[in-house]
Scaffold this motif. Sequence first.
Motif, PDB file in Angstrom:
ATOM      1  N   HIS A  53     -90.177 -57.926  -9.993  1.00 12.12           N
ATOM      2  CA  HIS A  53     -90.161 -58.144  -8.419  1.00 12.12           C
ATOM      3  C   HIS A  53     -88.666 -57.695  -7.983  1.00 12.12           C
ATOM      4  O   HIS A  53     -87.819 -58.167  -8.584  1.00 12.12           O
ATOM      5  CB  HIS A  53     -90.752 -59.283  -7.911  1.00 12.12           C
ATOM      6  N   ALA A  54     -88.824 -57.193  -6.916  1.00 11.51           N
ATOM      7  CA  ALA A  54     -87.532 -56.798  -6.326  1.00 11.51           C
ATOM      8  C   ALA A  54     -87.021 -57.537  -5.267  1.00 11.51           C
ATOM      9  O   ALA A  54     -88.220 -58.324  -4.306  1.00 11.51           O
ATOM     10  CB  ALA A  54     -87.406 -55.169  -5.935  1.00 11.51           C
ATOM     11  N   TYR A  55     -85.689 -57.932  -5.177  1.00 14.73           N
ATOM     12  CA  TYR A  55     -85.155 -58.646  -4.156  1.00 14.73           C
ATOM     13  C   TYR A  55     -83.923 -57.990  -3.509  1.00 14.73           C
ATOM     14  O   TYR A  55     -83.097 -57.376  -4.361  1.00 14.73           O
ATOM     15  CB  TYR A  55     -84.687 -60.216  -4.841  1.00 14.73           C
ATOM     16  N   HIS A  56     -83.859 -58.480  -2.386  1.00 10.63           N
ATOM     17  CA  HIS A  56     -82.384 -58.124  -1.657  1.00 10.63           C
ATOM     18  C   HIS A  56     -81.284 -59.294  -2.181  1.00 10.63           C
ATOM     19  O   HIS A  56     -81.831 -60.329  -1.807  1.00 10.63           O
ATOM     20  CB  HIS A  56     -82.176 -58.085  -0.086  1.00 10.63           C
ATOM     21  N   VAL A  57     -80.349 -58.852  -2.706  1.00 15.21           N
ATOM     22  CA  VAL A  57     -79.332 -59.877  -3.262  1.00 15.21           C
ATOM     23  C   VAL A  57     -77.938 -59.556  -2.491  1.00 15.21           C
ATOM     24  O   VAL A  57     -77.513 -58.466  -2.402  1.00 15.21           O
ATOM     25  CB  VAL A  57     -79.405 -59.918  -4.634  1.00 15.21           C
ATOM     26  N   LEU A  95     -84.162 -55.095  -9.116  1.00 21.38           N
ATOM     27  CA  LEU A  95     -85.397 -55.481  -9.718  1.00 21.38           C
ATOM     28  C   LEU A  95     -85.163 -56.340 -10.737  1.00 21.38           C
ATOM     29  O   LEU A  95     -84.340 -56.064 -11.749  1.00 21.38           O
ATOM     30  CB  LEU A  95     -85.965 -54.157  -9.951  1.00 21.38           C
ATOM     31  N   VAL A  96     -85.821 -57.567 -10.918  1.00 22.22           N
ATOM     32  CA  VAL A  96     -85.594 -58.587 -12.105  1.00 22.22           C
ATOM     33  C   VAL A  96     -86.341 -58.122 -13.226  1.00 22.22           C
ATOM     34  O   VAL A  96     -87.393 -58.716 -13.590  1.00 22.22           O
ATOM     35  CB  VAL A  96     -86.020 -59.934 -11.530  1.00 22.22           C
ATOM     36  N   ASN A  97     -85.708 -57.362 -14.110  1.00 22.72           N
ATOM     37  CA  ASN A  97     -86.124 -56.738 -15.250  1.00 22.72           C
ATOM     38  C   ASN A  97     -84.856 -56.778 -15.986  1.00 22.72           C
ATOM     39  O   ASN A  97     -83.874 -56.398 -16.010  1.00 22.72           O
ATOM     40  CB  ASN A  97     -86.556 -55.222 -14.828  1.00 22.72           C
ATOM     41  N   ARG A  98     -85.236 -57.257 -17.537  1.00 26.95           N
ATOM     42  CA  ARG A  98     -84.109 -57.163 -18.380  1.00 26.95           C
ATOM     43  C   ARG A  98     -83.569 -55.778 -18.478  1.00 26.95           C
ATOM     44  O   ARG A  98     -82.427 -55.749 -18.994  1.00 26.95           O
ATOM     45  CB  ARG A  98     -84.864 -57.768 -19.752  1.00 26.95           C
ATOM     46  N   GLY A  99     -84.134 -54.846 -18.348  1.00 31.87           N
ATOM     47  CA  GLY A  99     -83.564 -53.346 -18.728  1.00 31.87           C
ATOM     48  C   GLY A  99     -82.923 -53.130 -17.575  1.00 31.87           C
ATOM     49  O   GLY A  99     -81.892 -52.018 -17.823  1.00 31.87           O
ATOM     50  N   ARG A 100     -82.834 -53.699 -16.435  1.00 32.32           N
ATOM     51  CA  ARG A 100     -82.212 -53.333 -15.080  1.00 32.32           C
ATOM     52  C   ARG A 100     -80.973 -54.127 -14.796  1.00 32.32           C
ATOM     53  O   ARG A 100     -80.107 -53.354 -13.855  1.00 32.32           O
ATOM     54  CB  ARG A 100     -83.234 -53.314 -13.981  1.00 32.32           C
ATOM     55  N   VAL A 101     -80.817 -55.210 -15.381  1.00 33.96           N
ATOM     56  CA  VAL A 101     -79.628 -56.139 -15.083  1.00 33.96           C
ATOM     57  C   VAL A 101     -79.029 -56.732 -16.183  1.00 33.96           C
ATOM     58  O   VAL A 101     -79.690 -56.717 -17.119  1.00 33.96           O
ATOM     59  CB  VAL A 101     -80.131 -57.252 -13.778  1.00 33.96           C
ATOM     60  N   MET A 102     -77.894 -56.936 -16.187  1.00 32.95           N
ATOM     61  CA  MET A 102     -77.313 -57.448 -17.136  1.00 32.95           C
ATOM     62  C   MET A 102     -77.936 -58.964 -17.681  1.00 32.95           C
ATOM     63  O   MET A 102     -78.278 -59.628 -16.845  1.00 32.95           O
ATOM     64  CB  MET A 102     -75.702 -57.834 -17.068  1.00 32.95           C
ATOM     65  N   ASN A 103     -78.120 -59.251 -18.922  1.00 35.11           N
ATOM     66  CA  ASN A 103     -78.575 -60.423 -19.345  1.00 35.11           C
ATOM     67  C   ASN A 103     -78.290 -61.596 -18.590  1.00 35.11           C
ATOM     68  O   ASN A 103     -78.929 -62.270 -18.135  1.00 35.11           O
ATOM     69  CB  ASN A 103     -78.450 -60.500 -20.863  1.00 35.11           C
ATOM     70  N   THR A 155     -90.825 -53.374  -0.698  1.00 38.72           N
ATOM     71  CA  THR A 155     -91.321 -52.299  -1.822  1.00 38.72           C
ATOM     72  C   THR A 155     -92.132 -53.115  -2.906  1.00 38.72           C
ATOM     73  O   THR A 155     -92.077 -54.076  -3.223  1.00 38.72           O
ATOM     74  CB  THR A 155     -90.181 -51.522  -2.374  1.00 38.72           C
ATOM     75  N   SER A 156     -93.028 -52.403  -3.315  1.00 39.00           N
ATOM     76  CA  SER A 156     -94.041 -52.737  -4.505  1.00 39.00           C
ATOM     77  C   SER A 156     -93.026 -52.815  -5.911  1.00 39.00           C
ATOM     78  O   SER A 156     -92.011 -52.167  -6.237  1.00 39.00           O
ATOM     79  CB  SER A 156     -94.967 -51.761  -5.009  1.00 39.00           C
ATOM     80  N   PRO A 157     -93.504 -53.968  -6.576  1.00 36.38           N
ATOM     81  CA  PRO A 157     -92.475 -54.255  -7.918  1.00 36.38           C
ATOM     82  C   PRO A 157     -92.766 -53.007  -9.161  1.00 36.38           C
ATOM     83  O   PRO A 157     -91.831 -52.911  -9.786  1.00 36.38           O
ATOM     84  CB  PRO A 157     -93.173 -55.402  -8.394  1.00 36.38           C
ATOM     85  N   ALA A 158     -93.723 -52.251  -8.748  1.00 35.70           N
ATOM     86  CA  ALA A 158     -93.914 -51.320  -9.897  1.00 35.70           C
ATOM     87  C   ALA A 158     -93.770 -49.929  -9.214  1.00 35.70           C
ATOM     88  O   ALA A 158     -94.534 -49.029  -9.681  1.00 35.70           O
ATOM     89  CB  ALA A 158     -95.189 -51.339 -10.578  1.00 35.70           C
ATOM     90  N   ARG A 159     -92.887 -49.826  -8.235  1.00 39.57           N
ATOM     91  CA  ARG A 159     -92.852 -48.415  -7.804  1.00 39.57           C
ATOM     92  C   ARG A 159     -92.248 -47.450  -8.729  1.00 39.57           C
ATOM     93  O   ARG A 159     -91.789 -47.740  -9.666  1.00 39.57           O
ATOM     94  CB  ARG A 159     -91.843 -48.384  -6.552  1.00 39.57           C
ATOM     95  N   PRO A 160     -92.770 -46.101  -8.811  1.00 41.57           N
ATOM     96  CA  PRO A 160     -92.475 -45.312  -9.811  1.00 41.57           C
ATOM     97  C   PRO A 160     -90.814 -44.775  -9.323  1.00 41.57           C
ATOM     98  O   PRO A 160     -90.380 -44.775  -8.324  1.00 41.57           O
ATOM     99  CB  PRO A 160     -93.295 -43.939  -9.195  1.00 41.57           C
TER     100      PRO A 160
END
Length: 167
Positions: A53-57, A95-103, A155-160
Amino acid sequence: DYDTPLEMARAARLDEIAALLERRGAPERRRLRGGLLLLSEVVGGGDLVRRQHAYHVRLRMWLANGDPVRWPAAGGPVGVARLEDNAQTLVTELLVNRGRVMNGLFYGLDGMRVGGTRRLHVSPHLAYRERGVPDVIPPNAALTVEITVLKAAETSPARPRSRGPDA
């Protein structure tokens, strides 16, 4: 009648305040994962942060010597991403996704709530490793990271994602 603020906090069942008073303001230093330490936390009142899911941070980072990381540009969606505080603070959608942010951020967000803030010590193997970020973060740098989850993105969590010409 209570003799100390700690006794008062315990009697009122204000556990977070009692824990802070017991530490006397010292960093919490609770291990979340190997190489990731929670230094401090302000628990948010919103929903739990969820993976995919995406968040404003709001994100700030410091090098081990205390120098702030200054971002050369705001990374993230147009109209959302911006730099503040002389480029020391990045406000963006993440987007809280392992491939999108540092571990270190991925694991550090685990268990957070919207409205909360965490300050983390991130070892190099959970940050940018030996590659670093040219002209921003040196190779093998340990970082102190402060992240605040401002709100869930609309936005949708799975947006293209847009695909480049080589896709």
